[in-house]
Design an enzyme around this catalytic site. Structure first.
Site, mmCIF file in Angstrom:
data_model
loop_
_atom_site.group_PDB
_atom_site.id
_atom_site.type_symbol
_atom_site.label_atom_id
_atom_site.label_comp_id
_atom_site.label_asym_id
_atom_site.label_seq_id
_atom_site.Cartn_x
_atom_site.Cartn_y
_atom_site.Cartn_z
ATOM 1 N N GLN A 17 0.618 -1.300 0.012
ATOM 2 C CA GLN A 17 0.469 -0.022 -0.289
ATOM 3 C C GLN A 17 0.320 1.337 -0.339
ATOM 4 O OE1 GLN A 17 -3.490 -0.449 2.352
ATOM 5 N NE2 GLN A 17 -3.694 2.188 2.503
ATOM 6 N N ASN A 96 10.566 -0.164 -1.548
ATOM 7 C CA ASN A 96 9.929 -0.788 0.072
ATOM 8 C C ASN A 96 10.255 -1.849 0.272
ATOM 9 O OD1 ASN A 96 7.432 -2.412 -1.635
ATOM 10 N ND2 ASN A 96 5.917 -1.069 -0.249
ATOM 11 N N GLU A 140 0.414 -1.286 8.403
ATOM 12 C CA GLU A 140 0.014 -0.015 8.882
ATOM 13 C C GLU A 140 -0.060 0.394 10.465
ATOM 14 O OE1 GLU A 140 -2.100 2.353 9.169
ATOM 15 O OE2 GLU A 140 -1.994 2.497 7.169
ATOM 16 N N ASP A 169 0.205 3.417 5.756
ATOM 17 C CA ASP A 169 0.814 3.158 5.058
ATOM 18 C C ASP A 169 0.532 4.273 3.335
ATOM 19 O OD1 ASP A 169 1.593 0.527 5.200
ATOM 20 O OD2 ASP A 169 -0.597 -0.355 5.056
ATOM 21 N N GLY A 254 -8.064 20.608 18.649
ATOM 22 C CA GLY A 254 -7.938 22.107 18.318
ATOM 23 C C GLY A 254 -8.399 23.632 19.822
ATOM 24 N N GLY A 255 -9.187 22.741 20.226
ATOM 25 C CA GLY A 255 -9.289 24.344 21.319
ATOM 26 C C GLY A 255 -10.821 24.012 21.081
#
Length: 422
Positions: A17, A96, A140, A169, A254-255
């Site tokens: 992948q 890979n 993964e 991946d 994110g707040g």
């Protein structure tokens, strides 16, 4: 029209992948991607998780569109000769393999540079070179655990949790694509190729950047105000802070407080939910939307700090408002108030989404053997081009074509077939 990467030839030695996701995207944008595969076998995903007997699995077709397939046994001298010619005439080699595999094939970085000083060799790794785990085999879920995603995903009273998104991946493949394009631009300036490597651990960690932010805040303050564990409760209902970033369930990172909330039908539909975000500047519209105008100026509700101690009571009130609305009805109401929200969409709903079909994000591709299948098209949209997604290649479909382009005659190709080189 000519695609931006037309004229760039890529030798694709990747499988499964991460690498295929990278080279597929480059193929969409015009690169000539030649997928080199073992004769008679090919990429393992051709046969993994098949839904139709004896044809390429969706696992393969959805990660290898727009490519050409060359079968080649690089262990045989004739196969090595073909690869040498291909390296001389290509721009990028992507792999890979496990550590040292290219060297053992006789194609070390030094040898590749001798064959083609302008060659870019791009690699997917589990861990960066020199890392104390660089000998580990990584997939993964391993990458998600090693990169900080699993420890920060899930609920405070449950185990570390793996995301369904391919953070290890496909995400690594996207990082590698950026690296390859950067190296190609660099080569235009220097005339030299270079090695590019992206580790799966690093790529996951890059997407967990805000969690490293939170670790540093936690070290300094001892708490994180936007997490369910705050304010610290004696009963520990939502967990307690320790010295590491906790799992925050479905809280916003994110707040801006947010949560997954039930809608009409949740008792029988496991996806009858929306995600609802409480933005500070949208507080008044939220109150008006859910029929609580008295909360707008109430000091117990009108600031983020005041709301946090009873944020789950607020979510419960919103959920009660949602009880007679489907997820789509709820979003259609809330969007009028500019409230950040979305329905929780299933893969079936996404596959049939007319907007995604129109934009090419979901595209139907005809295939020679399995018929048409759906795939995810380019998520990147351009003003002056729209990539055409074509089917993945059959195993060795372009072998003769590629060999002929390298100067081999029909007789030579026939001899290689007889010798099972290709």
């Amino acid at each position: 029209m000519d695609m931006p990467l037309k004229g760039i030839r890529i030798i694709d030695f990747t499988h499964v992948q991460a690498g295929p996701a990278c080279t597929q995207m480059l193929a969409w944008f015009g690169a000539d991607v030649i997928k080199v595969e073992r004769p008679g076998a090919g990429d393992v995903t051709r046969t993994q998780l098949r839904d139709i007997p004896d044809v390429d699995a969706l696992y393969f077709t959805m990660l290898n569109s727009n490519k050409r397939s060359l079968t080649l046994d690089t262990k045989k001298p004739e196969g090595k000769e073909v690869l040498e010619k291909l390296i001389r005439e290509s721009d990028v080699l992507v792999e890979n393999f496990g550590p040292g595999a290219l060297d053992r094939m006789g194609f070390s970085w030094e040898n590749i540079k001798k064959l083609n000083p302008k060659m870019i060799v791009a690699s997917v790794k589990g861990f960066s070179d020199g890392h104390h785990y660089d000998d580990l085999k990584v997939y993964e879920n391993v990458a998600q655990c090693a990169g900080g995603a699993a420890s920060t995903t899930g609920f405070w009273d449950g185990p570390p949790t793996i995301s369904a998104a391919a953070l290890g991946d496909s995400n690594t493949g996207m990082h590698l694509a950026i690296g390859i394009l950067t190296a190609l631009i660099g080569r235009d300036k220097t005339g030299k190729g270079q090695k590019v490597a992206v580790s799966m651990q690093d790529s996951v960690l890059n997407l967990c950047r805000v969690k490293l932010r939170d670790q540093q805040r936690l070290d300094r303050l001892g708490y994180l105000e936007e997490y369910p564990q705050y304010p610290i409760r004696e009963d520990g209902k939502y967990g307690k802070f320790t010295d590491v970033v906790p799992r925050g369930g479905n809280a916003g990172g994110g707040g801006q407080p947010g949560w997954v909330l039930k809608c009409k039908g949740w008792e029988t539909d496991p996806n009858a939910y929306i995600y609802f975000t409480i933005q500070g500047h949208a507080w008044a519209p939220i109150c008006n939307a859910i029929g609580k105008p008295e909360w707008i100026d109430d000091p117990a509700y009108n600031t983020a700090k005041a709301r946090q101690p009873h944020i789950f009571d607020i979510f419960a009130t919103i959920e009660a408002w949602l009880a007679d609305k489907t997820k789509f009805e709820a979003v259609d109401i809330l969007r009028k108030y500019d409230i950040p929200c979305a329905p929780v969409l299933t893969m079936k709903e996404l596959a049939n989404d007319p907007s995604l079909r129109a934009s090419g994000t979901i595209t139907e591709v005809p295939h020679k053997e399995r018929g048409s299948y759906l795939t995810v098209g380019s998520p990147i949209k351009f003003s002056d081009l729209k990539p055409e997604i074509t089917a993945s290649p059959l195993l060795g479909e372009h072998t003769d074509e590629v060999l002929a382009s390298l100067g081999y005659s029909k007789e030579q190709i026939a001899k290689m077939r007889d010798a099972q080189v290709v």
